[in-house]
Motif scaffolding. Structure first.
Motif, short mmCIF file in Angstrom:
data_model
loop_
_atom_site.label_atom_id
_atom_site.label_comp_id
_atom_site.label_asym_id
_atom_site.label_seq_id
_atom_site.Cartn_x
_atom_site.Cartn_y
_atom_site.Cartn_z
N ALA B 92 0.83 -1.21 0.00
CA ALA B 92 0.00 0.00 0.00
C ALA B 92 0.87 1.26 0.00
O ALA B 92 0.58 2.24 -0.70
N ARG B 93 1.96 1.22 0.77
CA ARG B 93 2.85 2.40 0.79
C ARG B 93 3.52 2.60 -0.57
O ARG B 93 3.68 3.72 -1.03
N ALA B 94 3.93 1.51 -1.20
CA ALA B 94 4.56 1.62 -2.53
C ALA B 94 3.57 2.23 -3.53
O ALA B 94 3.93 3.09 -4.33
N ALA B 95 2.32 1.77 -3.46
CA ALA B 95 1.30 2.31 -4.37
C ALA B 95 1.09 3.80 -4.13
O ALA B 95 0.97 4.59 -5.07
N LEU B 96 1.07 4.19 -2.85
CA LEU B 96 0.89 5.61 -2.51
C LEU B 96 2.09 6.43 -2.97
O LEU B 96 1.94 7.54 -3.50
N HIS B 97 3.30 5.88 -2.74
CA HIS B 97 4.50 6.57 -3.20
C HIS B 97 4.43 6.82 -4.71
O HIS B 97 4.71 7.93 -5.18
N ALA B 98 4.04 5.78 -5.44
CA ALA B 98 3.94 5.94 -6.89
C ALA B 98 2.87 6.96 -7.25
O ALA B 98 3.08 7.83 -8.11
N HIS B 101 4.32 10.45 -6.48
CA HIS B 101 5.54 10.92 -7.14
C HIS B 101 5.66 10.51 -8.61
O HIS B 101 6.42 11.14 -9.35
N HIS B 102 4.98 9.45 -9.01
CA HIS B 102 5.02 9.00 -10.40
C HIS B 102 3.62 8.57 -10.82
O HIS B 102 3.40 7.39 -11.14
N SER B 137 7.82 -2.66 -12.87
CA SER B 137 6.83 -1.71 -13.39
C SER B 137 7.48 -0.39 -13.81
O SER B 137 6.78 0.60 -14.04
N GLY B 138 8.82 -0.37 -13.87
CA GLY B 138 9.51 0.80 -14.39
C GLY B 138 9.84 1.84 -13.35
O GLY B 138 10.24 2.96 -13.68
N LEU B 139 9.69 1.50 -12.08
CA LEU B 139 10.04 2.44 -11.02
C LEU B 139 11.46 2.16 -10.53
O LEU B 139 11.99 1.07 -10.69
N ASP B 140 12.06 3.17 -9.90
CA ASP B 140 13.40 3.01 -9.36
C ASP B 140 13.33 2.31 -8.01
O ASP B 140 12.71 2.81 -7.06
N ARG B 141 13.96 1.14 -7.94
CA ARG B 141 13.86 0.30 -6.76
C ARG B 141 14.30 1.02 -5.48
O ARG B 141 13.60 0.99 -4.46
N ASP B 142 15.44 1.68 -5.53
CA ASP B 142 15.97 2.35 -4.34
C ASP B 142 15.07 3.50 -3.89
O ASP B 142 14.86 3.71 -2.69
N GLU B 143 14.58 4.23 -4.88
CA GLU B 143 13.69 5.35 -4.54
C GLU B 143 12.42 4.85 -3.85
O GLU B 143 11.99 5.42 -2.84
N VAL B 144 11.85 3.77 -4.37
CA VAL B 144 10.63 3.23 -3.75
C VAL B 144 10.95 2.68 -2.36
O VAL B 144 10.18 2.86 -1.40
N ALA B 145 12.14 2.03 -2.24
CA ALA B 145 12.55 1.49 -0.93
C ALA B 145 12.62 2.62 0.10
O ALA B 145 12.15 2.47 1.25
N GLY B 147 11.04 5.49 -0.18
CA GLY B 147 9.67 6.03 -0.08
C GLY B 147 8.83 5.28 0.95
O GLY B 147 8.19 5.90 1.81
N ILE B 148 8.85 3.96 0.88
CA ILE B 148 7.96 3.20 1.78
C ILE B 148 8.44 3.23 3.23
O ILE B 148 7.70 2.86 4.13
N GLU B 149 9.67 3.69 3.44
CA GLU B 149 10.14 3.85 4.82
C GLU B 149 10.10 5.30 5.28
O GLU B 149 10.52 5.63 6.39
N SER B 150 9.62 6.18 4.40
CA SER B 150 9.64 7.61 4.74
C SER B 150 8.42 8.02 5.54
O SER B 150 7.32 7.47 5.38
#
Lengths: 201, 201
Positions: B92-98, B101-102, B137-145, B147-150
């Motif tokens: 859910a956090r990854a989806a929200l981050h996307a 931000h994307h 899905s074309g997102l940057d792995r580190d950025e999402v990592a 994001g979900i901890e932010s």
């Protein structure tokens, strides 16, 4: 190849009412023989530790809205009864009495009882009102009055409920085609597709 | 005149998955702008004193059958995950981050996460798996990592859930068109009819 559509319904169930207006068309469309099974949800809710939809926080308000909207979108008259849910033992017994002794009149009685409660606001929790509706449906009032107080009908209703539970029925409306279960008025389209796939006719 | 279709979903919800495959078509057909809202059902079930469907006696077995049959009848690939339900905070956090931000990539990520769990049996309760899917899905792995901890994303998810509850959301999938609520994949036809009646476009 399936041949029977077992239709389980509780008279206090709004979606059961909606289903009662379309179940004959569903049976005709699928080529299955319809069997009407009046049941009582009380014993089932007990087994599940469940409660009537409208008594569940959050879900309750939605349910009241969905009853009305589902009826409106399907073009079925609906007025939320002020007293809801109600005890439906007398109605269920009358329906069973008709099914056992005047099977040709049972569908009309069942549909009339539902309509009396959900469209006309009549209190079908009262035996007198049930008998009025039975008479309007062409049944003999005194005979039905005796029927709903008779041991065979009381026992038959208990048997319907316990057999339904053994078959996995836990709600209203509930359809069984052999052992394939469909719960809810909103599964009528699934029934059609499923029968078409499995070769019901 | 309504303009937005708010689509609330929990990643551990089978009917949410089915809905995710058709929600864009529903938005297109009704002419409404789709907004994706990842939520968590846990806090809602707590408020209702409710439990996951599959843990309810009688209803549970039926639910497992209905998930599969609903998917089959709609032509959607479905394999009941062995571990179910699961914790979906990372997804859910990854989806929200996307979404934040994307936004152009969020729908693909959401659909891929659902498919990973319900079609491919991947354990999306694990953050690593969520990040794999994000990368695919074309997102940057580190950025999402990150994001979900932010904190902003953690707070944003809590806000999504509490705002959803304030609007009366109690399940998944759940659609709101202004204040008109529709609960369940099986209400998509109602959404179409309702928008046509009320003049959604």
């Amino acid at each position: 190849m399936a041949s029977t559509i077992d239709f389980y319904f509780e008279f206090s169930s709004p979606y059961g009412y909606l289903a009662s207006t379309q179940i004959e068309a569903l049976a005709a469309e699928t080529g299955l023989t319809l069997k009407w099974h009046p049941i009582l949800l009380g014993p089932m809710f007990k087994a599940m530790g469940s409660a009537p939809l409208t008594q569940i926080p959050l879900k309750g308000d939605y349910a009241l809205r969905d009853f009305k909207r589902s009826a409106m979108l399907a073009g079925i008259p609906y007025t939320q009864p002020g007293t809801f849910p109600i005890a439906t033992v007398a109605a269920a017994r009358a329906a069973l009495h008709a099914r056992e002794h005047h099977p040709e009149r049972a569908p009309a009685l069942i549909k009339s009882l539902y309509r009396a409660y959900f469209a006309d606001g009549r209190p079908i929790d009262q035996a007198d009102v049930v008998l009025d509706v039975a008479q309007e449906s062409g049944l003999d009032r005194d005979e039905v009055a005796q029927g709903i107080e008779s041991d065979p009908i009381k026992i038959a209703l208990k048997k319907e409920v316990s057999e339904a539970m053994e078959r996995g029925v836990f709600g209203s409306p509930f359809i069984l085609i052999e052992d394939e279960p469909f719960w809810g008025f909103d599964r009528f389209e699934h029934v059609k597709k499923w029968v078409a796939l499995k070769g019901g006719q």
